[in-house]
Write an enzyme that holds these catalytic residues in place. Sequence first.
Site, PDB file in Angstrom:
ATOM      1  N   GLY A  75      20.749 101.385  59.453  1.00  0.00           N
ATOM      2  CA  GLY A  75      20.152 102.771  59.587  1.00  0.00           C
ATOM      3  C   GLY A  75      20.783 103.508  58.627  1.00  0.00           C
ATOM      4  O   GLY A  75      21.049 102.827  57.522  1.00  0.00           O
ATOM      5  N   ASP A 117      21.470  93.660  70.421  1.00  0.00           N
ATOM      6  CA  ASP A 117      21.546  94.811  71.333  1.00  0.00           C
ATOM      7  C   ASP A 117      22.725  95.075  71.723  1.00  0.00           C
ATOM      8  O   ASP A 117      23.383  94.377  72.584  1.00  0.00           O
ATOM      9  CB  ASP A 117      20.495  94.221  72.422  1.00  0.00           C
ATOM     10  CG  ASP A 117      20.087  95.416  73.410  1.00  0.00           C
ATOM     11  OD1 ASP A 117      20.771  96.379  73.281  1.00  0.00           O
ATOM     12  OD2 ASP A 117      19.684  95.373  74.264  1.00  0.00           O
ATOM     13  N   ALA A 172      23.034 104.174  67.129  1.00  0.00           N
ATOM     14  CA  ALA A 172      23.164 105.025  68.084  1.00  0.00           C
ATOM     15  C   ALA A 172      21.445 105.482  68.478  1.00  0.00           C
ATOM     16  O   ALA A 172      20.704 104.896  67.601  1.00  0.00           O
ATOM     17  CB  ALA A 172      23.863 106.287  67.674  1.00  0.00           C
ATOM     18  N   THR A 226      19.459 108.562  68.442  1.00  0.00           N
ATOM     19  CA  THR A 226      19.709 109.707  67.791  1.00  0.00           C
ATOM     20  C   THR A 226      18.738 110.823  67.816  1.00  0.00           C
ATOM     21  O   THR A 226      18.868 111.940  67.371  1.00  0.00           O
ATOM     22  CB  THR A 226      20.249 109.754  66.165  1.00  0.00           C
ATOM     23  OG1 THR A 226      19.152 109.325  65.510  1.00  0.00           O
ATOM     24  CG2 THR A 226      21.410 108.912  66.162  1.00  0.00           C
ATOM     25  N   THR A 257      29.542 113.189  67.416  1.00  0.00           N
ATOM     26  CA  THR A 257      28.578 114.257  66.834  1.00  0.00           C
ATOM     27  C   THR A 257      29.142 115.641  67.299  1.00  0.00           C
ATOM     28  O   THR A 257      29.894 115.729  68.260  1.00  0.00           O
ATOM     29  CB  THR A 257      27.170 114.034  67.794  1.00  0.00           C
ATOM     30  OG1 THR A 257      26.367 115.128  67.482  1.00  0.00           O
ATOM     31  CG2 THR A 257      27.167 114.016  69.146  1.00  0.00           C
ATOM     32  N   ASP A 258      28.527 116.630  66.534  1.00  0.00           N
ATOM     33  CA  ASP A 258      29.049 117.897  66.982  1.00  0.00           C
ATOM     34  C   ASP A 258      28.218 118.480  68.393  1.00  0.00           C
ATOM     35  O   ASP A 258      28.629 119.420  68.942  1.00  0.00           O
ATOM     36  CB  ASP A 258      28.369 119.015  65.691  1.00  0.00           C
ATOM     37  CG  ASP A 258      26.964 118.773  65.456  1.00  0.00           C
ATOM     38  OD1 ASP A 258      26.558 117.607  65.491  1.00  0.00           O
ATOM     39  OD2 ASP A 258      26.329 119.792  65.019  1.00  0.00           O
ATOM     40  N   TYR A 281      21.625 114.007  74.781  1.00  0.00           N
ATOM     41  CA  TYR A 281      22.200 113.556  73.530  1.00  0.00           C
ATOM     42  C   TYR A 281      23.529 113.730  73.809  1.00  0.00           C
ATOM     43  O   TYR A 281      24.584 112.783  73.278  1.00  0.00           O
ATOM     44  CB  TYR A 281      21.460 113.852  72.271  1.00  0.00           C
ATOM     45  CG  TYR A 281      22.146 113.630  70.959  1.00  0.00           C
ATOM     46  CD1 TYR A 281      22.044 112.174  70.665  1.00  0.00           C
ATOM     47  CD2 TYR A 281      22.720 114.181  70.179  1.00  0.00           C
ATOM     48  CE1 TYR A 281      22.699 111.348  69.602  1.00  0.00           C
ATOM     49  CE2 TYR A 281      23.514 113.645  69.066  1.00  0.00           C
ATOM     50  CZ  TYR A 281      23.249 112.218  68.760  1.00  0.00           C
ATOM     51  OH  TYR A 281      24.011 111.709  67.597  1.00  0.00           O
TER      52      TYR A 281
END
Length: 270
Positions: free
Chosen positions: A15, A36, A60, A62, A101-102, A124
């Site tokens: 990624g 996986d 992730a 996303t 994440t924020d 999310y």
Amino acid sequence: MVVAAIKTVIFGAYGMLGHDLAAVYPGAVLHGHELDITDERAVSASIRDLSPDLVINAAAYTDVDGCEDNRDLAFAVNGEALAYIASACSEAGATLVHYSTDYVFDGSKTEYIESDTPNPVNVYGASKLLGEQNIAKNTDNYRIIRTSWLFGRHGKNFVETMLYLSKQMDQVRVVNDQVGRPTYTVDLAWKTPEIVSLEPGIYHVTNDGVCSWYEFARAIISNVVPCSSAEFPRKAKRPAYSVLTNTKTTPLRHWSEALSDYLNVKGESQ
């Protein structure tokens, strides 16, 4: 400079962030879609067989709006899988690095430090928070790195979208009432070894500087105009303010400097 050789596994290695992590850890075992992470047996076997010193999870789901439609998948990949990875790391005696994440925050404050209480407003964010919680339940030796607004050379991101839309449209509308910190995946990847060397816990790592999505876009393209979130509705609610403040380490360079490097590499400098 690359990191001294230690046994390392990177999940999500192909990624946007994973590509840059692979450059930092050139001897790492790289896993992409062929493994996986929602398969507990496969995850456990991959970690047990190598017995690594360090496991880095950059895998992730996303797609923030996609998570609203695919709730079960979001919680499986971003939440439940981290229980499997953390348990396997604990058994192997490996350090776990995971990127969050924020969007675990609701945007009711203008900035957030590592100890602030999460309160996600979309699927999310909720799925990523579950991942954080599952890590803390299953291993003591973890580094959770919360970051935000990622852009990098090896994947779809906001900068690429702006460059594309700028060539397709006379004017590109971008919201000016969502505020955060853009982060270059190259800088985040090179910061990771330092975080590994610190105490277990949660760290906020972004490029320095605060901006709205509109201000970010204006640094990328010239034909951008501001609009409100109400004028540009999305399936998933976004926090108005998701500024992550780093209280534990030295800051990264300003996002505008990182963006200039990115655009220069692409031959798209403004």
